[in-house]
Design a protein around this motif. Structure first.
Motif, PDB file in Angstrom:
ATOM      1  N   LEU A   1       0.830  -1.214   0.000  1.00  0.00           N
ATOM      2  CA  LEU A   1       0.000   0.000   0.000  1.00  0.00           C
ATOM      3  C   LEU A   1       0.860   1.258   0.000  1.00  0.00           C
ATOM      4  O   LEU A   1       0.542   2.238  -0.678  1.00  0.00           O
ATOM      5  N   GLU A   2       1.947   1.253   0.756  1.00  0.00           N
ATOM      6  CA  GLU A   2       2.844   2.409   0.764  1.00  0.00           C
ATOM      7  C   GLU A   2       3.506   2.584  -0.602  1.00  0.00           C
ATOM      8  O   GLU A   2       3.650   3.699  -1.093  1.00  0.00           O
TER       9      GLU A   2
ATOM     10  N   GLN B   1      -3.279   5.957   3.241  1.00  0.00           N
ATOM     11  CA  GLN B   1      -4.552   6.171   3.926  1.00  0.00           C
ATOM     12  C   GLN B   1      -5.308   4.857   4.167  1.00  0.00           C
ATOM     13  O   GLN B   1      -6.213   4.810   5.000  1.00  0.00           O
ATOM     14  N   LEU B   2      -4.924   3.788   3.478  1.00  0.00           N
ATOM     15  CA  LEU B   2      -5.573   2.487   3.678  1.00  0.00           C
ATOM     16  C   LEU B   2      -4.808   1.584   4.640  1.00  0.00           C
ATOM     17  O   LEU B   2      -5.310   0.525   5.020  1.00  0.00           O
TER      18      LEU B   2
ATOM     19  N   ALA C   1     -14.380  -2.725   7.043  1.00  0.00           N
ATOM     20  CA  ALA C   1     -14.424  -2.858   5.583  1.00  0.00           C
ATOM     21  C   ALA C   1     -15.699  -2.233   5.020  1.00  0.00           C
ATOM     22  O   ALA C   1     -16.742  -2.211   5.679  1.00  0.00           O
ATOM     23  N   HIS C   2     -15.584  -1.740   3.789  1.00  0.00           N
ATOM     24  CA  HIS C   2     -16.770  -1.237   3.099  1.00  0.00           C
ATOM     25  C   HIS C   2     -17.743  -2.388   2.860  1.00  0.00           C
ATOM     26  O   HIS C   2     -18.954  -2.235   2.985  1.00  0.00           O
TER      27      HIS C   2
ATOM     28  N   GLU D   1     -13.414  -5.366   1.005  1.00  0.00           N
ATOM     29  CA  GLU D   1     -13.233  -4.170   0.190  1.00  0.00           C
ATOM     30  C   GLU D   1     -12.905  -3.001   1.115  1.00  0.00           C
ATOM     31  O   GLU D   1     -13.638  -2.743   2.070  1.00  0.00           O
ATOM     32  N   LEU D   2     -11.813  -2.301   0.808  1.00  0.00           N
ATOM     33  CA  LEU D   2     -11.389  -1.154   1.601  1.00  0.00           C
ATOM     34  C   LEU D   2     -11.457   0.099   0.742  1.00  0.00           C
ATOM     35  O   LEU D   2     -11.028   0.081  -0.410  1.00  0.00           O
TER      36      LEU D   2
END
Length: 135
Positions: free
Chosen positions: A33-34, A40-41, A111-112, A128-129
């Motif tokens: 992710l970075e 932000q996640l 999670a979404h 899902e994020l």
């Protein structure tokens, strides 16, 4: 890290089904992710992948556990954890005094969306994020 990178927007790895697998997956997903510019996640992804991998290790007899992350948008990603069990996970109903049983409730809250699907040889559990505030 000896990870298998699959294209610029997807990362996957397999881990021996040991307690350390959750920490390894958490570190790998954070790095991905970075690298993708999605810090932000990170906090949510760390919690979600830790819970899903720990559940796969603790509640199945799988020898290995797979974890992947796919970038699904400018500020969204999907985490998938696979194992060899066909039993679908269900959130627990722990009492206030219980020390365990809240992992999937945490995933559900963070999670979404999340769920599980049977696949050849086991199942995949996904989350899902989104960074747009629609957790």
């Amino acid at each position: 890290m000896t990870a298998a990178t699959v294209g610029p927007q997807r990362y996957q790895e397999r881990y021996a089904a040991r307690l350390e697998a959750a920490a390894q997956a958490r570190r790998d997903i954070t790095l991905v992710l970075e690298t993708w510019g999605l810090p932000q996640l990170v906090d949510v992804a760390e919690q979600v992948v830790t819970e899903l991998v720990a559940n796969a290790v603790e509640h199945t007899d799988a020898a290995t556990v797979g974890a992947s992350i796919t970038r699904t948008g400018t500020e969204s990603a999907r985490i998938v954890v696979t194992d060899t069990s066909r039993t679908r996970p269900t959130p627990g109903a722990p009492s206030p005094d219980d020390e365990h049983g809240r992992g999937l409730l945490l995933v559900e809250a963070l999670a979404h969306d999340w769920g599980s699907d049977p696949v050849h040889g086991g199942k995949r559990v996904w989350a899902e994020l989104r960074a747009d505030g629609t957790w």
